[in-house]
Every structure is written in structure tokens, then in C-alpha cells.
Write an enzyme that holds these catalytic residues in place. Structure first.
Site, PDB file in Angstrom:
ATOM      1  N   ASP A  43      39.119 -10.826 -11.081  1.00 39.39           N
ATOM      2  CA  ASP A  43      37.973 -10.610 -10.189  1.00 39.39           C
ATOM      3  C   ASP A  43      37.395  -9.203 -10.308  1.00 39.39           C
ATOM      4  O   ASP A  43      36.492  -8.831  -9.554  1.00 39.39           O
ATOM      5  CB  ASP A  43      38.363 -10.891  -8.736  1.00 39.39           C
ATOM      6  CG  ASP A  43      39.438  -9.937  -8.215  1.00 39.39           C
ATOM      7  OD1 ASP A  43      39.967  -9.148  -9.031  1.00 39.39           O
ATOM      8  OD2 ASP A  43      39.742  -9.984  -7.010  1.00 39.39           O
ATOM      9  N   GLY A  44      37.896  -8.405 -11.254  1.00 37.79           N
ATOM     10  CA  GLY A  44      37.362  -7.070 -11.486  1.00 37.79           C
ATOM     11  C   GLY A  44      38.129  -5.949 -10.825  1.00 37.79           C
ATOM     12  O   GLY A  44      37.825  -4.772 -11.059  1.00 37.79           O
ATOM     13  N   GLN A 103      24.242  14.685  -4.297  1.00 39.74           N
ATOM     14  CA  GLN A 103      24.101  14.328  -2.882  1.00 39.74           C
ATOM     15  C   GLN A 103      24.969  15.281  -2.054  1.00 39.74           C
ATOM     16  O   GLN A 103      25.933  14.888  -1.416  1.00 39.74           O
ATOM     17  CB  GLN A 103      24.498  12.870  -2.670  1.00 39.74           C
ATOM     18  CG  GLN A 103      23.621  11.886  -3.451  1.00 39.74           C
ATOM     19  CD  GLN A 103      23.968  10.446  -3.167  1.00 39.74           C
ATOM     20  OE1 GLN A 103      24.111  10.042  -2.024  1.00 39.74           O
ATOM     21  NE2 GLN A 103      24.112   9.655  -4.225  1.00 39.74           N
ATOM     22  N   HIS A 136      27.436  20.888  -9.497  1.00 37.68           N
ATOM     23  CA  HIS A 136      25.978  20.956  -9.346  1.00 37.68           C
ATOM     24  C   HIS A 136      25.575  21.915  -8.234  1.00 37.68           C
ATOM     25  O   HIS A 136      24.558  22.607  -8.339  1.00 37.68           O
ATOM     26  CB  HIS A 136      25.426  19.558  -9.066  1.00 37.68           C
ATOM     27  CG  HIS A 136      23.951  19.523  -8.880  1.00 37.68           C
ATOM     28  ND1 HIS A 136      23.070  19.794  -9.908  1.00 37.68           N
ATOM     29  CD2 HIS A 136      23.182  19.260  -7.784  1.00 37.68           C
ATOM     30  CE1 HIS A 136      21.829  19.692  -9.457  1.00 37.68           C
ATOM     31  NE2 HIS A 136      21.868  19.374  -8.178  1.00 37.68           N
ATOM     32  N   ASP A 176      14.086  25.487 -13.016  1.00 31.85           N
ATOM     33  CA  ASP A 176      13.633  25.452 -11.624  1.00 31.85           C
ATOM     34  C   ASP A 176      14.182  26.681 -10.902  1.00 31.85           C
ATOM     35  O   ASP A 176      14.989  27.435 -11.434  1.00 31.85           O
ATOM     36  CB  ASP A 176      14.063  24.155 -10.924  1.00 31.85           C
ATOM     37  CG  ASP A 176      15.550  23.886 -11.046  1.00 31.85           C
ATOM     38  OD1 ASP A 176      16.343  24.859 -10.986  1.00 31.85           O
ATOM     39  OD2 ASP A 176      15.941  22.718 -11.208  1.00 31.85           O
ATOM     40  N   LYS A 199       8.200  24.181 -10.664  1.00 30.52           N
ATOM     41  CA  LYS A 199       7.833  22.762 -10.732  1.00 30.52           C
ATOM     42  C   LYS A 199       7.835  22.139  -9.356  1.00 30.52           C
ATOM     43  O   LYS A 199       8.415  22.667  -8.417  1.00 30.52           O
ATOM     44  CB  LYS A 199       8.789  21.994 -11.645  1.00 30.52           C
ATOM     45  CG  LYS A 199      10.208  21.864 -11.110  1.00 30.52           C
ATOM     46  CD  LYS A 199      11.099  21.110 -12.080  1.00 30.52           C
ATOM     47  CE  LYS A 199      12.545  21.054 -11.581  1.00 30.52           C
ATOM     48  NZ  LYS A 199      12.720  20.277 -10.364  1.00 30.52           N
ATOM     49  N   ASP A 229      19.742  14.679 -16.804  1.00 28.81           N
ATOM     50  CA  ASP A 229      19.864  13.251 -16.497  1.00 28.81           C
ATOM     51  C   ASP A 229      18.822  12.468 -17.292  1.00 28.81           C
ATOM     52  O   ASP A 229      19.060  12.055 -18.416  1.00 28.81           O
ATOM     53  CB  ASP A 229      19.719  13.034 -14.994  1.00 28.81           C
ATOM     54  CG  ASP A 229      20.029  11.607 -14.562  1.00 28.81           C
ATOM     55  OD1 ASP A 229      20.255  10.745 -15.443  1.00 28.81           O
ATOM     56  OD2 ASP A 229      20.042  11.329 -13.357  1.00 28.81           O
ATOM     57  N   ALA A 231      16.046  13.696 -18.378  1.00 26.80           N
ATOM     58  CA  ALA A 231      15.426  14.681 -19.277  1.00 26.80           C
ATOM     59  C   ALA A 231      13.953  14.923 -18.987  1.00 26.80           C
ATOM     60  O   ALA A 231      13.264  15.546 -19.798  1.00 26.80           O
ATOM     61  CB  ALA A 231      15.622  14.289 -20.744  1.00 26.80           C
ATOM     62  N   THR A 233      12.656  16.848 -16.500  1.00 26.74           N
ATOM     63  CA  THR A 233      12.472  18.272 -16.209  1.00 26.74           C
ATOM     64  C   THR A 233      12.541  19.111 -17.474  1.00 26.74           C
ATOM     65  O   THR A 233      11.680  19.967 -17.725  1.00 26.74           O
ATOM     66  CB  THR A 233      13.549  18.741 -15.211  1.00 26.74           C
ATOM     67  OG1 THR A 233      13.369  18.067 -13.971  1.00 26.74           O
ATOM     68  CG2 THR A 233      13.463  20.239 -14.975  1.00 26.74           C
TER      69      THR A 233
END
Length: 326
Positions: A43-44, A103, A136, A176, A199, A229, A231, A233
Site C-alpha cells: 500500500d506504499g 515556509q 534557506h 534579490d 525584482k 528551483d 530558474a 529568477t
């Protein structure tokens, strides 16, 4: 392999996200990867079995929580739980790429702070230390109530540009305002000035270049970011730099997420070379001629040895970006 490490109580295990990097890290330490199996039920559901005793050992698990993010994160949590129940003395989680890091705050009402949730889950599962690479957002270090050692990929990227004599007549460019500190540190190492791309981002994964702060005319522009990500930007920025008179454009990042249209955008862009690390394993389809990878294996392997021997990790950054003991 490096000279065999003397302490049999040091064990390193790798899960599925980036085994080539895990092999390099283990080689840098001087140990073989521990034996473990990761399977799926019909079932994963994920099933993990540690195939050797780790009772009383100081264990390091290597797992980037890159795509598929949820599968790799769940593998990591289950492995931590298995190690805790098998009586590991310490459970040190090595995360070359920390998923959900974007996030890190509430940008709008009723949004979660998922980077903090992931930190909570890792601690609850049983992690006793985190070794991360180029988070990040710096504040993620404060999301943990356990020790966290934070390595930087920028020195390795700087070495590439220095070794290829690309620091001559160069200007380091932040894509940025948020990346100015990172760009300034690289610029100091390359002895180059900096510029900033101003930007506006109208919606997720879409960026619009407005103007360039700084002088790039007649210079080799070297852009740096923590991750790339889709690309958007970086490629729009590269075109803006060319339009502003840059003679050539190089780009660099620690984490090559490279999702969606990223490869196509990079291929069509004026970027001469994109220099990335191997914090995320790149499939063959993404290993284009424009992309050059440098390995963080030696860096992370040395960090593991220093941590295991209760030494500061600051020597890894000597004469570069970190001058104080951590």
C-alpha cells in the site's frame, strides 16, 4: 576511502535521497556506510530495517529531504524512530538539503510555518543533533531545541571560481535583496564588488526583474543564491545583467532543486555556466553541459569527524566566512 576511522562506535547510514553523496561523506570520514534496507509495503507504507547492531553507538543519518519531499522526509522520521528504539546513544541527522525551508514564516494570514513543523517532527522522532547545509532562512536554526551545526556551500563555490580564474574583473550579484549577505561574503572572498537585482514576484515561482543596483557594465557577473528551483529568477536576472552590459554571466547555488521548466530556461538563458553542489542528486536528464557540480562530501565528512570528536567546526571555514568557534 580515506584512512579508516578509529572509533567503531561511529556509524553512518544513508537513506534513499542521495546515496552518491552519502558514499562521499562516509569516504571522507573513513568508514563504510551501515547496513540498512528501505522497502515499501504493497500500500506504499515505508518499512525500514537496520541490519546491524547500533546499541550505544553515535549514529549519523544522511538524507536530503528533496523531491519526492514527503517520501524522503517520512523515510528520515521512520529511520530516526528505529534508531532510537534500537538504543543508539546519539542520533545525528545530516540534512544536506532541508525541504520545506521556504515556509519559514507566515507571509499571509492563516499560513503554516512548515519549516518549524518539520523541526518539531525531527526532534519528536528522536534526533539529538542536526547538521545542515545552507538553510534557506537563518532563523530555521532557532526552530530547533537541539544542537544544530550549519555549514555553508559558498566557500566551495568560491573555490570553483578562483580555481578557474573567473574572479578577474568580476562582480558578485545577488538575485534579490534577501541574498545580499550571501553575495557580500562571496564578494569578499573573490575581492569583487557586489550588485543587487531588484525584482518583484507577482505570484509563486514567477519573478519580474525591475532594475540593477550597482555597476555591471563590462564585467563578468557571478550570481549566487542558496537554491534554484524553477530558474525564473536566475535566468531573468542573467538576461537583465547582459542588457545592462555584463560581458558574461555565471550563476551558482548550493541546492539545485531545478524543478519544472528549470533546465529548459537555463539552456536558453545567457548563463555561461551554472555551478552547483551535490546536496541534491541530479538525474541524468538534468546534467546538462551548462551545469557543473562540486561536491560537499569532504566538507560534511570533516564536519562529522569534528562533531564526533567534540571539536569546533569553525576550522572548516578558516580564512573564509566563519571566524568564530561554533
Amino acid at each position: 576511502m580515506s584512512e579508516q576511522y578509529f572509533d567503531p562506535k561511529l556509524k553512518i547510514f544513508a537513506l534513499n535521497s542521495n546515496k552518491p553523496l552519502a558514499e562521499k561523506i562516509a569516504d571522507a570520514v573513513g568508514v563504510k556506510l551501515g547496513k540498512t534496507s528501505v522497502d515499501r509495503f504493497s500500500d506504499g507504507e515505508i518499512r525500514i530495517n537496520i541490519e546491524e547492531s547500533i546499541r550505544g553507538d553515535q549514529v549519523y543519518i544522511i538524507q536530503s529531504t528533496s523531491a519526492p519531499v514527503n517520501d524522503n522526509l517520512m523515510e528520515l522520521l521512520i529511520m530516526i524512530d528505529a534508531l532510537r528504539r534500537a538504543s543508539a546513544k546519539t542520533i545525528n541527522v545530516v540534512i544536506p538539503y532541508y525541504g520545506y525551508a521556504r515556509q519559514d514564516r507566515k507571509a499571509r494570514s492563516r499560513e503554516p510555518i512548515t519549516a518549524k513543523l518539520v523541526a518539531n517532527m525531527l526532534e519528536t522522532a528522536g534526533a539529538t543533533r542536526i547538521l545542515a547545509l545552507d538553510l534557506h532562512a537563518a532563523q530555521i536554526q532557532g526552530f530547533f531545541d537541539i544542537p544544530l551545526d550549519h555549514l555553508m556551500g559558498a566557500p566551495l563555490l568560491a573555490d570553483y571560481f578562483l580555481n578557474h580564474h573567473l574572479d578577474e574583473n568580476a562582480v558578485v550579484v545577488s538575485p534579490d535583496h534577501g541574498g545580499v549577505t550571501r553575495a557580500r561574503k562571496l564578494a569578499e572572498f573573490l575581492k569583487a564588488p557586489i550588485a543587487i537585482i531588484d525584482k518583484r514576484r507577482p505570484r509563486a515561482n514567477v519573478a519580474e526583474v525591475m532594475n540593477i543596483i550597482g555597476d555591471v557594465k563590462g564585467k563578468r557577473a557571478i550570481m549566487i543564491d542558496d537554491m534554484i528551483d524553477t530558474a525564473g529568477t536566475i535566468t531573468l536576472g542573467a538576461q537583465a545583467l547582459v542588457d545592462a552590459g555584463a560581458t558574461e554571466v555565471y550563476a551558482s547555488c548550493t541546492h539545485p532543486v531545478l524543478s519544472g521548466p528549470a533546465i529548459e530556461r537555463i539552456e536558453k538563458s545567457p548563463i555561461k555556466k551554472l555551478v552547483v553542489t551535490d546536496s541534491i542528486e541530479l538525474p541524468a536528464a538534468k546534467r546538462i553541459d551548462k551545469i557543473e557540480q562540486v561536491s560537499v562530501g569532504q566538507l560534511m565528512g570533516q564536519a562529522i569527524k569534528f562533531i564526533h570528536e567534540n571539536k569546533p567546526v569553525s576550522p572548516l571555514f578558516k580564512n573564509r566566512f566563519h571566524n568564530e568557534e561554533n
